[in-house]
Design a protein around this motif. Structure first.
Motif, PDB file in Angstrom:
ATOM      1  N   GLY A 230      23.758 -40.728 -98.094  1.00 23.03           N
ATOM      2  CA  GLY A 230      22.653 -40.301 -97.245  1.00 23.03           C
ATOM      3  C   GLY A 230      21.307 -40.475 -97.922  1.00 23.03           C
ATOM      4  N   THR A 231      21.239 -40.127 -99.213  1.00 26.93           N
ATOM      5  CA  THR A 231      19.976 -40.246 -99.943  1.00 26.93           C
ATOM      6  C   THR A 231      19.587 -41.706-100.136  1.00 26.93           C
ATOM      7  N   VAL A 232      20.546 -42.522-100.570  1.00 32.89           N
ATOM      8  CA  VAL A 232      20.259 -43.942-100.802  1.00 32.89           C
ATOM      9  C   VAL A 232      19.839 -44.625 -99.499  1.00 32.89           C
ATOM     10  N   GLY A 233      20.546 -44.317 -98.416  1.00 35.63           N
ATOM     11  CA  GLY A 233      20.176 -44.911 -97.135  1.00 35.63           C
ATOM     12  C   GLY A 233      18.785 -44.516 -96.695  1.00 35.63           C
ATOM     13  N   ALA A 234      18.446 -43.222 -96.891  1.00 32.30           N
ATOM     14  CA  ALA A 234      17.108 -42.765 -96.523  1.00 32.30           C
ATOM     15  C   ALA A 234      16.037 -43.433 -97.374  1.00 32.30           C
ATOM     16  N   VAL A 235      16.333 -43.648 -98.654  1.00 29.58           N
ATOM     17  CA  VAL A 235      15.373 -44.308 -99.539  1.00 29.58           C
ATOM     18  C   VAL A 235      15.193 -45.769 -99.143  1.00 29.58           C
ATOM     19  N   GLY A 280      16.926 -34.931 -83.998  1.00 29.92           N
ATOM     20  CA  GLY A 280      18.084 -35.753 -84.312  1.00 29.92           C
ATOM     21  C   GLY A 280      19.257 -35.489 -83.388  1.00 29.92           C
ATOM     22  N   MET A 281      19.469 -34.209 -83.059  1.00 30.19           N
ATOM     23  CA  MET A 281      20.609 -33.830 -82.228  1.00 30.19           C
ATOM     24  C   MET A 281      20.430 -34.310 -80.784  1.00 30.19           C
ATOM     25  N   LEU A 282      19.198 -34.288 -80.281  1.00 26.72           N
ATOM     26  CA  LEU A 282      18.952 -34.625 -78.877  1.00 26.72           C
ATOM     27  C   LEU A 282      18.553 -36.077 -78.648  1.00 26.72           C
ATOM     28  N   ILE A 283      18.057 -36.763 -79.684  1.00 22.63           N
ATOM     29  CA  ILE A 283      17.592 -38.141 -79.520  1.00 22.63           C
ATOM     30  C   ILE A 283      18.443 -39.124 -80.335  1.00 22.63           C
ATOM     31  N   ILE A 284      18.525 -38.897 -81.651  1.00 23.80           N
ATOM     32  CA  ILE A 284      19.201 -39.868 -82.517  1.00 23.80           C
ATOM     33  C   ILE A 284      20.705 -39.885 -82.282  1.00 23.80           C
ATOM     34  N   ALA A 303      23.224 -41.033 -88.598  1.00 24.49           N
ATOM     35  CA  ALA A 303      22.241 -40.070 -88.092  1.00 24.49           C
ATOM     36  C   ALA A 303      21.566 -39.328 -89.238  1.00 24.49           C
ATOM     37  N   VAL A 304      22.346 -38.981 -90.260  1.00 26.90           N
ATOM     38  CA  VAL A 304      21.779 -38.313 -91.438  1.00 26.90           C
ATOM     39  C   VAL A 304      20.752 -39.215 -92.112  1.00 26.90           C
ATOM     40  N   ILE A 305      21.089 -40.477 -92.298  1.00 26.34           N
ATOM     41  CA  ILE A 305      20.184 -41.419 -92.964  1.00 26.34           C
ATOM     42  C   ILE A 305      18.883 -41.556 -92.184  1.00 26.34           C
ATOM     43  N   LEU A 306      18.987 -41.693 -90.870  1.00 26.03           N
ATOM     44  CA  LEU A 306      17.785 -41.890 -90.056  1.00 26.03           C
ATOM     45  C   LEU A 306      16.884 -40.661 -90.075  1.00 26.03           C
ATOM     46  N   ILE A 307      17.475 -39.484 -89.957  1.00 25.16           N
ATOM     47  CA  ILE A 307      16.650 -38.277 -89.928  1.00 25.16           C
ATOM     48  C   ILE A 307      16.010 -38.022 -91.289  1.00 25.16           C
ATOM     49  N   LEU A 308      16.738 -38.310 -92.391  1.00 27.34           N
ATOM     50  CA  LEU A 308      16.166 -38.133 -93.728  1.00 27.34           C
ATOM     51  C   LEU A 308      15.077 -39.178 -93.994  1.00 27.34           C
ATOM     52  N   ALA A 309      15.271 -40.392 -93.484  1.00 27.49           N
ATOM     53  CA  ALA A 309      14.249 -41.430 -93.668  1.00 27.49           C
ATOM     54  C   ALA A 309      12.932 -41.017 -93.020  1.00 27.49           C
ATOM     55  N   ILE A 310      13.015 -40.362 -91.874  1.00 22.81           N
ATOM     56  CA  ILE A 310      11.798 -39.873 -91.214  1.00 22.81           C
ATOM     57  C   ILE A 310      11.176 -38.733 -92.016  1.00 22.81           C
ATOM     58  N   MET A 311      12.013 -37.859 -92.561  1.00 21.37           N
ATOM     59  CA  MET A 311      11.503 -36.673 -93.242  1.00 21.37           C
ATOM     60  C   MET A 311      10.832 -36.980 -94.576  1.00 21.37           C
ATOM     61  N   VAL A 312      11.242 -38.078 -95.238  1.00 21.51           N
ATOM     62  CA  VAL A 312      10.616 -38.396 -96.531  1.00 21.51           C
ATOM     63  C   VAL A 312       9.302 -39.158 -96.365  1.00 21.51           C
ATOM     64  N   LEU A 313       9.016 -39.638 -95.173  1.00 15.47           N
ATOM     65  CA  LEU A 313       7.822 -40.457 -94.972  1.00 15.47           C
ATOM     66  C   LEU A 313       6.514 -39.750 -95.339  1.00 15.47           C
ATOM     67  N   GLU A 372      17.647 -31.464 -98.518  1.00  8.56           N
ATOM     68  CA  GLU A 372      17.527 -31.073 -97.117  1.00  8.56           C
ATOM     69  C   GLU A 372      18.850 -30.517 -96.594  1.00  8.56           C
ATOM     70  N   THR A 373      18.749 -29.464 -95.805  1.00  8.91           N
ATOM     71  CA  THR A 373      19.966 -28.789 -95.327  1.00  8.91           C
ATOM     72  C   THR A 373      19.990 -28.636 -93.811  1.00  8.91           C
ATOM     73  N   MET A 374      19.000 -27.943 -93.249  1.00 12.33           N
ATOM     74  CA  MET A 374      19.062 -27.546 -91.846  1.00 12.33           C
ATOM     75  C   MET A 374      19.157 -28.749 -90.903  1.00 12.33           C
ATOM     76  N   ALA A 375      18.280 -29.726 -91.094  1.00 13.81           N
ATOM     77  CA  ALA A 375      18.309 -30.890 -90.214  1.00 13.81           C
ATOM     78  C   ALA A 375      19.618 -31.650 -90.349  1.00 13.81           C
ATOM     79  N   VAL A 376      20.148 -31.716 -91.569  1.00 15.96           N
ATOM     80  CA  VAL A 376      21.384 -32.450 -91.810  1.00 15.96           C
ATOM     81  C   VAL A 376      22.571 -31.764 -91.139  1.00 15.96           C
TER      82      VAL A 376
END
Length: 446
Positions: A230-235, A280-284, A303-313, A372-376
């Motif tokens: 998840g971390t590598v994908g988000a990076v 993420g739950m309703l769209i991604i 879904a985890v990768i996409l939501i984390l990628a947005i959050m690190v921006l 990150e916890t809650m969003a994941v």
């Protein structure tokens, strides 16, 4: 003659003030020792209350409850002993006219109650394993007295050397707070997580592929691999987007465009994690489900990768833009004067010059992605299995949060051990990035 007499009177008053400071500092530092035999902490387990003094914490083997002996953590015993020894040492050093060392001793003695406070979680864990959920741990006035008077004594001890020395020492103390916090957290995580790893076995714990607390099986390899993936994908997704956005804002964007994009990026940083989770739950998740019908339920590693990628921006964009703007204009002008195009100037001159700052932004972004916890939780599916891009996963952070509320005994200790592994993982990532950054700077100098 009159001036000399005034100077002598002034020096005499300063000596008297210094003596008073010494007396008050020694008194403040030693007074908590007089409370060594007074109530220090109350433990209430269900209908039973146990009141312990600092002396009892030091000498008692533990608390006997429901026929079981709940041992007092060794770190708590060491802390109360060191508190008394450091306070006495600080008083002696101050009388020997060594205020710097005395102040350090007093401040360290003031920190010992915090160690007792942190180690109390192991007692709570032991009582919880007996099926008792009504647990109250409260601290009495000697606990606060040791903390407050120790700090006050440290300040007064250093103040005897003058106001300038006091200011320097305060700056130094606050500078050391961050380092001390890391040390305390490290010790706490090791004390809390190491016993479970020792009981389960390091190999079984780190490389086991099954997590079944009811069966006494604790293998976290799927959690580790899911967190890394998840971390590598988000990076991979978030870092290029973040850096290029920062380049756009600092180098090429018109002012009116930057005035719109920059606040939008900053707004991303202020959005709560749970809102990202809802998005993420309703769209991604539905989007992934519709794109891969029959292959996934939507809750997945993707879904985890996409939501984390947005959050690190926002972190990467903000820090990188600041670093790019800090590059001297002369660098750009020199490059353009040599006939280089603006785009080449950006990627050959400006970005390399801001590399250390950009890397710092990436480190902060990775730290947020790992922790990150809650969003994941809301998009991962939370099933313990080896990670696949369209399969449900459970990360280390979500594993701790989901099970901590009802865990007890070895299960609870295993969750602390997951936290220890996560902590070590983050430390390794930060050290690696720091090493790469320093090596790059050294190569540029050479």
């Amino acid at each position: 003659m009159e001036t000399t007499m005034k100077d002598d009177a002034h020096l005499k008053r300063e000596r008297q003030k210094r003596k008073l400071k010494v007396i008050f500092a020694v008194a403040m530092g030693i007074v908590p020792i007089a409370t060594f035999f007074l109530p220090y902490v109350n433990y209430t387990f269900k209908d039973s209350t146990f009141v312990l003094s600092a002396y009892q914490i030091l000498t008692s083997p533990g608390i006997r409850f429901q026929g079981y002996l709940i041992s007092i953590p060794l770190l708590s015993k060491i802390a109360v002993l060191c508190g008394a020894v450091l306070a006495l040492t600080g008083g002696a050093l101050l009388l020997l006219k060594k205020p710097g060392l005395a102040g350090t001793g007093f401040v360290l003695s003031a920190a010992t109650p915090l160690i007792v406070l942190m180690t109390s979680s192991s007692i709570q864990t032991a009582v919880t394993s007996l099926g008792v959920s009504n647990i109250i741990i409260s601290y009495q006035w000697p606990f606060l007295l040791t903390l407050i008077l120790g700090l006050a004594a440290g300040v007064l001890a250093i103040w005897t050397k003058g106001g300038e020395k006091l200011a320097e020492s305060i700056f130094r103390i606050f500078a050391c707070v961050s380092v001390g916090s890391v040390v305390i957290i490290t010790v706490y995580m090791i004390v809390s997580g190491a016993p479970a790893i020792a009981e389960i076995g390091l190999g079984n714990f780190l490389f086991g592929t099954e997590w079944e607390p009811k069966s006494g099986v604790y293998g976290i390899l799927p959690l580790i691999l899911s967190s890394i993936a998840g971390t590598v994908g988000a990076v991979i997704i978030g870092v290029p987007i973040g850096i290029l956005t920062a380049v756009f804002l600092s180098e090429t964007a018109p002012k009116w465009v930057a005035s719109v994009v920059r606040p939008a990026v900053q707004l991303l940083a202020g959005i709560p994690s749970v809102v990202y989770g809802f998005f993420g739950m309703l769209i991604i998740v539905p989007a992934i489900r519709s794109m891969f019908p029959g292959q996934t339920i939507g809750d997945s590693l993707l879904a985890v990768i996409l939501i984390l990628a947005i959050m690190v921006l926002p972190t990467i964009v903000s820090v990188s833009e600041t670093s790019l703007r800090a590059v001297p204009v002369s660098y750009r002008e020199a490059s353009l004067a040599l006939g280089t195009t603006p785009v080449k100037t950006i990627f050959k001159v400006t970005v390399p010059a801001a590399k250390s700052g950009i890397l710092a932004g990436v480190i902060l972004g990775v730290g947020r992605a790992i922790g990150e916890t809650m969003a994941v939780i809301m998009v991962a599916g939370n099933v313990v299995q080896m990670p696949s891009i369209l399969g449900t996963v459970r990360l280390m952070t979500t594993g701790i949060v989901i099970e901590m509320s009802y865990s007890s005994g070895l299960h609870r200790q295993a969750l602390f051990a997951i936290g220890l592994v996560l902590f070590v993982f983050i430390m390794i990532v930060n050290i690696a990035f720091t090493y790469i950054s320093r090596k790059g700077v050294q190569m540029e100098r050479d």
